[in-house]
Design a protein around this motif. Structure first.
Motif, PDB file in Angstrom:
ATOM      1  N   SER A 126      50.396  36.172  39.364  1.00  0.00           N
ATOM      2  CA  SER A 126      49.503  36.483  40.498  1.00  0.00           C
ATOM      3  C   SER A 126      48.218  35.662  40.446  1.00  0.00           C
ATOM      4  N   ILE A 127      47.810  35.268  39.242  1.00  0.00           N
ATOM      5  CA  ILE A 127      46.569  34.516  39.096  1.00  0.00           C
ATOM      6  C   ILE A 127      46.824  33.011  39.218  1.00  0.00           C
ATOM      7  N   PRO A 130      49.186  32.390  42.988  1.00  0.00           N
ATOM      8  CA  PRO A 130      48.996  33.445  44.000  1.00  0.00           C
ATOM      9  C   PRO A 130      49.688  33.119  45.322  1.00  0.00           C
ATOM     10  N   GLN A 131      49.994  31.840  45.509  1.00  0.00           N
ATOM     11  CA  GLN A 131      50.652  31.447  46.774  1.00  0.00           C
ATOM     12  C   GLN A 131      52.017  32.112  46.942  1.00  0.00           C
ATOM     13  N   VAL A 138      47.574  40.503  44.584  1.00  0.00           N
ATOM     14  CA  VAL A 138      46.778  39.540  43.810  1.00  0.00           C
ATOM     15  C   VAL A 138      45.403  40.137  43.505  1.00  0.00           C
ATOM     16  N   MET A 139      44.777  40.744  44.522  1.00  0.00           N
ATOM     17  CA  MET A 139      43.443  41.332  44.304  1.00  0.00           C
ATOM     18  C   MET A 139      43.508  42.450  43.263  1.00  0.00           C
ATOM     19  N   VAL A 142      43.802  40.876  39.870  1.00  0.00           N
ATOM     20  CA  VAL A 142      42.526  40.325  39.376  1.00  0.00           C
ATOM     21  C   VAL A 142      41.715  41.451  38.725  1.00  0.00           C
ATOM     22  N   GLY A 146      41.132  41.249  34.781  1.00  0.00           N
ATOM     23  CA  GLY A 146      39.714  41.184  34.417  1.00  0.00           C
ATOM     24  C   GLY A 146      39.362  42.302  33.448  1.00  0.00           C
ATOM     25  N   GLN A 169      43.021  30.380  31.173  1.00  0.00           N
ATOM     26  CA  GLN A 169      42.232  31.068  32.195  1.00  0.00           C
ATOM     27  C   GLN A 169      40.871  31.492  31.620  1.00  0.00           C
ATOM     28  N   ILE A 173      37.124  30.188  32.939  1.00  0.00           N
ATOM     29  CA  ILE A 173      36.075  31.055  33.502  1.00  0.00           C
ATOM     30  C   ILE A 173      34.971  31.326  32.475  1.00  0.00           C
TER      31      ILE A 173
ATOM     32  N   TYR B  11      35.483  38.840  36.580  1.00  0.00           N
ATOM     33  CA  TYR B  11      36.219  39.142  37.817  1.00  0.00           C
ATOM     34  C   TYR B  11      35.976  38.045  38.856  1.00  0.00           C
ATOM     35  N   GLY B  13      35.181  34.945  38.302  1.00  0.00           N
ATOM     36  CA  GLY B  13      35.855  33.715  37.882  1.00  0.00           C
ATOM     37  C   GLY B  13      37.319  33.745  38.267  1.00  0.00           C
ATOM     38  N   LEU B  14      37.965  34.879  38.038  1.00  0.00           N
ATOM     39  CA  LEU B  14      39.384  35.015  38.388  1.00  0.00           C
ATOM     40  C   LEU B  14      39.570  34.935  39.907  1.00  0.00           C
ATOM     41  N   PHE B  15      38.656  35.588  40.624  1.00  0.00           N
ATOM     42  CA  PHE B  15      38.725  35.584  42.094  1.00  0.00           C
ATOM     43  C   PHE B  15      38.628  34.152  42.619  1.00  0.00           C
ATOM     44  N   HIS B  17      39.222  31.364  41.066  1.00  0.00           N
ATOM     45  CA  HIS B  17      40.408  30.576  40.683  1.00  0.00           C
ATOM     46  C   HIS B  17      41.550  30.833  41.669  1.00  0.00           C
ATOM     47  N   VAL B  18      41.753  32.101  41.988  1.00  0.00           N
ATOM     48  CA  VAL B  18      42.826  32.469  42.917  1.00  0.00           C
ATOM     49  C   VAL B  18      42.568  31.850  44.294  1.00  0.00           C
ATOM     50  N   THR B  21      43.199  28.116  44.176  1.00  0.00           N
ATOM     51  CA  THR B  21      44.639  27.810  44.071  1.00  0.00           C
ATOM     52  C   THR B  21      45.325  28.010  45.419  1.00  0.00           C
ATOM     53  N   LEU B  22      44.940  29.060  46.104  1.00  0.00           N
ATOM     54  CA  LEU B  22      45.536  29.308  47.419  1.00  0.00           C
ATOM     55  C   LEU B  22      45.179  28.181  48.380  1.00  0.00           C
TER      56      LEU B  22
END
Lengths: 384, 154
Positions: A126-127, A130-131, A138-139, A142, A146, A169, A173, B11, B13-15, B17-18, B21-22
């Motif tokens: 999902s991370i 995500p496409q 996905v949300m 996260v 997290g 990952q 981040i 959170y 950072g992950l958001f 990244h997603v 990527t999208l």
């Protein structure tokens, strides 16, 4: 004896017990049998805003038999989030990101109450991809990942590929890399007796039509079924049949439109929806090869399932497929239908090469669920 | 328990990244980052309005949907909410079946936000509809019918 809490809310409302629910069931019934930990199964109840305590024996019976006894599993005792005992372990191994109790809410509370948190993360598709996923999922993922990165005392993954993905990952981040241990999943599923007698006649009829390539898994974008359809339509029509076995997932309207419009649909190329375990077993045992063109997998259980039946595997060249299949499979470049068709044509035309490929998968011994449970128990105890 | 700034960065950072990527794959993330970040740590039942009353527009809507339903708004829902005030949005959301099913209690809110009759009825009906046996049967129905059922109890 050390208490281990397991939130199994998603299993308790589930309708199919493959994938993660099956993994959870295989693990917990062995942990319970070993008897070194006191397992406490809990389910979130929105009316009480608390966890309902489940009856251990009844839940384990459910895991063992899959007989729907869920009413009898539920006790009328509840605990609040804060009543999860200090110095116990909270082991998250269900599809926790779908749970109403968000981990960004629960984990800080547990941490504050000195509960050790161990999270089994099956993959982070999902991370990183995500496409291919539903955006609400996905949300939620996260939120879950997290929280696991911040609060879990230990993260367990099932493959080196997932460990690498999580570490990468964390680096990108700029957060500390948590302690991550790899515990591979078992592949020794219980075999049913007289399974062939239960196979649907329609499945037997498909098998009787001649050589076929099999793909097993939910029909969803990340599995790349469209590549197989394209390979069949462009290169392999009249040479070999194709069978897709799996539930119909979301966002596959285009694929199904192309599939059902094909003149060979139901007579050369089939989609088997709602197949039973016995049907799938029969399809595996009789196929020419299992083709696995996915973009990304959490674990790639169909590869193991094919190997167990000594069936050759032709898989897309991805890190996880290489990790699971090793030297036993043949790989093709992702999304390259021409290369895939070339491999299949070559096998069809060279009997010796096909025999050699079959030899490669002989004598495959999977990891056992007992191994998995032993390793999980060791990891759980290591956080104390 | 509100997350601290360092944790929120994980959170975020992950958001990001997603989202990136999208974008690379030609897709959009229909979710405001501030709205998402404000949904972190939401309790399953008792939700304080204070946690998101200061958000505006897209951020408010994304946050409300995530907090209440753990999902993003559909296009038609976004359209419907575009011209509504915060109070009206909360009332609209409280009338959804999912609000009753989840037994949500919105606290620290001066507006009168309670599930309407439709929400209450669907909430009760969902108890029956959510039985594993019925869900298993529903899964065998054509995709169109399944979507209709899902939509009703959304």
């Amino acid at each position: 004896m050390r208490k281990v809490y397991l939130d199994v809310s998603m299993v308790m409302i589930g309708t199919s017990f493959t994938g993660i629910p099956r993994t959870l069931m295989e693990i917990v019934k062995r942990l319970e049998q070993k008897g070194n930990l006191k397992l406490v199964f809990i389910e979130y109840d929105s009316k009480r805003d608390a966890y309902r305590l489940l009856r251990t024996k009844e839940f384990i019976d459910f895991c063992d038999t899959k007989t729907d006894n869920r009413k009898s599993i539920r006790s009328d005792r509840f605990i609040t989030f804060n009543e999860i005992e200090e110095n116990s372990i909270f082991f998250d191994c269900d599809t926790a990101w779908k749970n109403r109790t968000r981990r960004s809410f629960l984990y800080p509370l547990l941490k504050q109450n000195k509960v050790k948190i161990v999270t089994l993360i099956y993959d982070i598709i999902s991370i990183d991809y995500p496409q291919f996923c539903d955006k609400s999922d996905v949300m939620n993922f996260v939120d879950y990942l997290g929280a696991a990165l911040i609060y879990a005392n230990k993260i367990i993954v099932t493959s080196g590929d997932t460990k690498d993905a999580i570490e990468s990952q964390c680096s990108s981040i700029g957060t500390e890399i948590p302690e991550i241990s790899i515990v591979p999943l078992g592949g020794d599923f219980k075999k049913k007796e007289n399974a062939e007698e239960n196979v649907q006649s329609s499945i037997k009829e498909i098998v009787s039509k001649g050589k076929y390539l099999l793909m097993v898994g939910t029909i969803e974008p990340r599995k790349n079924h469209k590549l197989l359809l394209e390979t069949y339509q462009k290169f392999l029509r009249d040479k070999i049949n194709f069978v897709f076995a799996g539930f119909s997932g979301q966002a596959m309207e285009d694929f199904f439109a192309k599939l059902t419009a094909d003149p060979d649909y139901q007579n050369g190329i089939w989609h088997v929806d709602n197949a039973s375990d016995d049907d799938v077993d029969y399809l595996y045992k009789n196929c020419y090869a299992m083709v696995f063109p996915s973009y990304i997998e959490g674990y790639g259980l169909p590869i193991i399932e094919a190997f167990l039946r000594e069936i050759p595997v032709i898989a897309s060249d991805t890190g996880i497929n290489r990790e699971i299949a090793g030297e036993r499979a043949v790989f093709f470049e992702q999304d390259n239908s021409e290369e895939l068709a070339g491999i299949i044509n070559n096998l069809l035309e060279n009997e010796e090469e096909y025999k050699a490929l079959r030899e490669r998968v002989k004598g495959y011994v999977p990891k056992t669920w007992d191994d998995t449970a032993i390793a999980i128990e060791k990891q759980l105890l290591s956080v104390l | 328990m509100p997350a601290n700034e360092k944790d929120l960065k994980v959170y975020a950072g992950l958001f990001e990244h997603v989202k990136e990527t999208l974008k690379e794959n030609g897709q959009m993330l229909n979710c405001d980052e501030t709205g998402f970040i404000n949904s972190i740590g939401t309790a399953p039942k008792k939700i304080s309005y204070k946690e998101f009353e200061n958000l505006e527009g897209e951020a408010f809507l994304s946050c409300a949907f995530l907090k209440f339903f753990q999902r993003l708004p559909l296009d038609e829902e976004k359209e419907k909410c575009a011209s509504l005030s915060k109070e009206e949005i909360l009332k609209y959301l409280s009338n959804k079946a999912s609000y009753s099913i989840r037994g949500i209690e919105l606290t620290d809110c001066t507006y009168k936000v309670k599930p309407g009759l439709r929400g209450k009825i669907l909430g009760k009906a969902s108890v029956v509809a959510s039985s594993p046996k019925l869900r298993k049967t529903a899964k065998k129905m054509p995709a169109g019918i399944q979507n209709k059922i899902r939509g009703t109890f959304r």
